[in-house]
Design an enzyme around this catalytic site. Sequence first.
Site, PDB file in Angstrom:
ATOM      1  N   MET A   1       0.846  -1.185   0.000  1.00  0.00           N
ATOM      2  CA  MET A   1       0.000   0.000   0.000  1.00  0.00           C
ATOM      3  C   MET A   1       0.879   1.231   0.000  1.00  0.00           C
ATOM      4  O   MET A   1       1.655   1.423   0.925  1.00  0.00           O
ATOM      5  CB  MET A   1      -0.881  -0.015   1.244  1.00  0.00           C
ATOM      6  CG  MET A   1      -1.895   1.088   1.302  1.00  0.00           C
ATOM      7  SD  MET A   1      -3.186   0.902   0.059  1.00  0.00           S
ATOM      8  CE  MET A   1      -3.762  -0.763   0.341  1.00  0.00           C
ATOM      9  N   VAL A   2       0.825   2.042  -1.027  1.00  0.00           N
ATOM     10  CA  VAL A   2       1.623   3.259  -1.042  1.00  0.00           C
ATOM     11  C   VAL A   2       1.035   4.228  -0.037  1.00  0.00           C
ATOM     12  O   VAL A   2      -0.109   4.631  -0.138  1.00  0.00           O
ATOM     13  CB  VAL A   2       1.632   3.904  -2.438  1.00  0.00           C
ATOM     14  CG1 VAL A   2       2.095   5.353  -2.351  1.00  0.00           C
ATOM     15  CG2 VAL A   2       2.573   3.171  -3.353  1.00  0.00           C
ATOM     16  N   ASP A 294      -1.391  -4.174  -4.803  1.00  0.00           N
ATOM     17  CA  ASP A 294      -1.199  -2.734  -4.672  1.00  0.00           C
ATOM     18  C   ASP A 294       0.229  -2.339  -5.036  1.00  0.00           C
ATOM     19  O   ASP A 294       1.155  -3.137  -4.942  1.00  0.00           O
ATOM     20  CB  ASP A 294      -1.502  -2.293  -3.235  1.00  0.00           C
ATOM     21  CG  ASP A 294      -0.673  -3.045  -2.200  1.00  0.00           C
ATOM     22  OD1 ASP A 294      -0.431  -4.247  -2.404  1.00  0.00           O
ATOM     23  OD2 ASP A 294      -0.270  -2.440  -1.190  1.00  0.00           O
ATOM     24  N   ASP A 295       0.372  -1.099  -5.479  1.00  0.00           N
ATOM     25  CA  ASP A 295       1.682  -0.486  -5.714  1.00  0.00           C
ATOM     26  C   ASP A 295       2.544  -1.286  -6.686  1.00  0.00           C
ATOM     27  O   ASP A 295       3.682  -1.654  -6.382  1.00  0.00           O
ATOM     28  CB  ASP A 295       2.432  -0.313  -4.392  1.00  0.00           C
ATOM     29  CG  ASP A 295       1.623   0.434  -3.353  1.00  0.00           C
ATOM     30  OD1 ASP A 295       0.590   1.010  -3.724  1.00  0.00           O
ATOM     31  OD2 ASP A 295       2.010   0.425  -2.178  1.00  0.00           O
ATOM     32  N   ILE A 296       1.981  -1.565  -7.834  1.00  0.00           N
ATOM     33  CA  ILE A 296       2.700  -2.344  -8.849  1.00  0.00           C
ATOM     34  C   ILE A 296       2.725  -1.561 -10.154  1.00  0.00           C
ATOM     35  O   ILE A 296       1.931  -0.648 -10.361  1.00  0.00           O
ATOM     36  CB  ILE A 296       2.033  -3.716  -9.065  1.00  0.00           C
ATOM     37  CG1 ILE A 296       0.595  -3.557  -9.588  1.00  0.00           C
ATOM     38  CG2 ILE A 296       2.052  -4.530  -7.759  1.00  0.00           C
ATOM     39  CD1 ILE A 296      -0.073  -4.870  -9.954  1.00  0.00           C
TER      40      ILE A 296
END
Length: 903
Positions: A1-2, A294-296
């Site tokens: 999770m950014v 997430d965050d990819i």
Amino acid sequence: MVTAAFTAIAAAGAILSSVPAAAVPAAPTAATSDPPQVLPTPQQMTLGGPRVPLSGRVTIVTGDAPDPAAVDVVRGIVTAAGGRAVVSASSSGQGKEVWLGTVQGNPGISRVVSGMGSKDAADLRPEGYVLVSGRYQDRPVIALNGVDERGTFYAAQTLRQLVQAGQVPGASIRDWPLMPIRGAIEGFYGIPWSHQARLDQFEFYGRHKMNTYIYTPKDDRLLRAEWRELYDGPALDRMRELVTGATANKVDFTFALSPGNDICYSSQADFDATITKFEQLRALGVRSFYIALDDIPLRFTCDSDRQKYPNTGDWHWLADAQADYLNRIQREYLEPKGLPALQTVPTNYSGSGEDPYKGEFGERLDDDVRIQWTGEGVFSDTITVPSVTRAAQSYRTDHLYIWDNFPVNDGRRGRLFLNPLTGRAPDLYQHIDGFTSNPMIQPYASLPALAGYADYTWNGPAYDPAASMRAVLDELAGPKDSVRTALRTFADLNQSWPYRKAVVYAPELNADVDAFWAARTGGGSGGSTALMSRLERIRALPTTLTAMAQPGFASDAEPWITAASQWATALRHEVAMLEAIDAGDGVPATREYLAAQEWAAKAKQPTVDDQGGDGTVRKDVIVPAVGDGTFEAFVAKAEAEYVKWLGATPVSTPAYPATASSSMGTYGGNAVSRMVDGDLSTLYWSNTAGNAGRWVQVDLGSVKPVGDVEIHQADNDTETGDMFYNAALEYSTDGTTWSSAGTFSSSPVVRYTFDAPAQARYVRLRAAADNPGGQWVKIREFTVSPPSTAYETNVRAKPGSGAGLAFDANPATAFVAAAAPVEGAHLTANVTPAQSVNEVVVVGTAAGEVQVRRGDTWTTVGALDPTAPYAKFAVDPAWQVSGVRLLFSPGSAPPEVRELIVR
């Protein structure tokens, strides 16, 4: 999770439309007439009737299928109350008894509960329980009847809170959780929790009736960067211990894999690697699995994905590939194994509105898969029923639950967030499956917020944020009033969660500060009593908090506790300085000012460790921010009074016009031109970390003499944030060959005065090392000014300590000589035109004479005492003075002049 920066997909979506050693001990409650507080608040609770003493022999009646964890809890409660616990499968019909278990595991418990005027737990929701205490067959009896093993365990945790002075009041409780998922997700960037900290978390979750822990620390390389690799050796042993520890505390250990950086969704080999990894964890006892997307990168990494899911511009290509991969895990692995449904966080995980990715992802995804969502933003000030119902529709799911990015601090690694959980609608339980909090990098300092989640998710309509926070702080502090007061005092210093609309800033400290200034404005000094008392408590925190019942908290928070103590010491000196000002006594006022500066400087030192994606821990790289800016504001205001009393005014030279540039990109509309617009309220903001070699620069248009450089970084001049943490200031005539002016560490403001004018066209600030935590860079203003004609010297200064600092109306800075002065060494203030002067004030330490120039003649008006940091010299007002100089004594200690004031 950014959480350090908003994920790219969000922008794309906008375009698309055993008991651990450090566990808190069970402290018996002192005798009191007040009813005991039970948290989470039970759904139904009535207190009254005969009390049950836990002294002497107490038989724990378990039936034939006891839950060892619940038995251990009750045994510990009896022992802590002064009793002797005896465990028996059946009742003797004599003496004090605690009946324990489910109706199926201990059939007699139903009869006992009924005989005590209640109804058993058979019809309650999962994890519910019934607790009754009082008299049964004319004997003191307690019954802890869970609808299942977890319910029985939770009944025992409630019993722990009912004990007062070794007795349990008469009680009738029927209780159950409103949300099925209640817990935490270790999903932050930065230093992962230690093995022992995780074990201690599970014990805390059990005590507070939380049932979920999701393992997905971003910097565990076997989850992301090396997700296909299996655990082995000590890492595998630790994972086994974690699963065992979670299970012992009735916590579901969920293993979350993060393959999205390089997975080929259509690859059989990658699917097999996923299942092989899950099977390794299932062999350890894990039953709950999760895929984090997430965050990819927003791209495919293999040709087969690009061919199977062509990009038609509507984001269906990504949603379809991900959903197909997740469906295979659900249908080909989890369902045949009889395991709970898969959980996931999608790539677009925030905002409730419809968009092509969310709709396609939800339509294609198996209906049983649970979807996590962060709210309307990555950080959500509030989460409401309309927002949740809209999001559930957008994701086409009946199994939405919240990944709540509170109190996570990986985007603000210099902060602790010890404020209560607020802004979550009390009736969300009717619309979602539950919550997991994303805690802070500091596991034990996260416990106050986690207790809030426990209380809220169990019984949202009865959740009281303030009461929940008071209770958990007292639990962590232990029974000593002095420690409890100290912990509350420290928590007050960490209330500013920046993602709230109505931000609260250290309310108790601010109230005392406001009272102090109000009294001072009114001409009195009585307002200092409360403030000085609070400052003394804060100053003593490093000693007082070592006595906490939960020592892990004090260890986690040590950098912030120490900084708070240093700030409090600085403020005590500031108050003393103000008193000396009121008395008109310059020497003690200046001594107190300098002492305050020294302690504030200590508080601003980087003492917090950090870790990046490479897994390397870097020591002491982040400055701990504590006090929510109140300490800094007090220092600034007090020092402004000192400067005003001195009568100092800055000697400034207009900055050169310049053009700004950067080797980094731009985030949002924060253009590089904002660095040179003359407005400190605007800024340039990079879109990447300020790592080694990256720079910001100004071009003066041609080679010019440079006297001063001033660069304002981060969001303000007193706190670190997005900025260059290891900065080199350099200048050049051609942009190719560079000269160094100095290096700066963790400095929100970079100031440099050249001893002699430097010739330069280009001036830049360059990162000398990677930024800790991948921090980006903000530059509010970058100014380069010509040399001033208002002063002159023939004394070489230490780098960064040029003569201009003696004329900047900032006594915190100083002109510092690089060596002992020689014959004729001086620092001179030119007075143009010649005029009448009443006095000369020198702040600093030096040996020599103070002289004024009348025509071509220098006249001595006094001698400097090198032991006094402040001196004032009278000048005959009839004289026309064209200059004032400090003529330093040859061979004396290198002078340090903070201000030379002519008035």
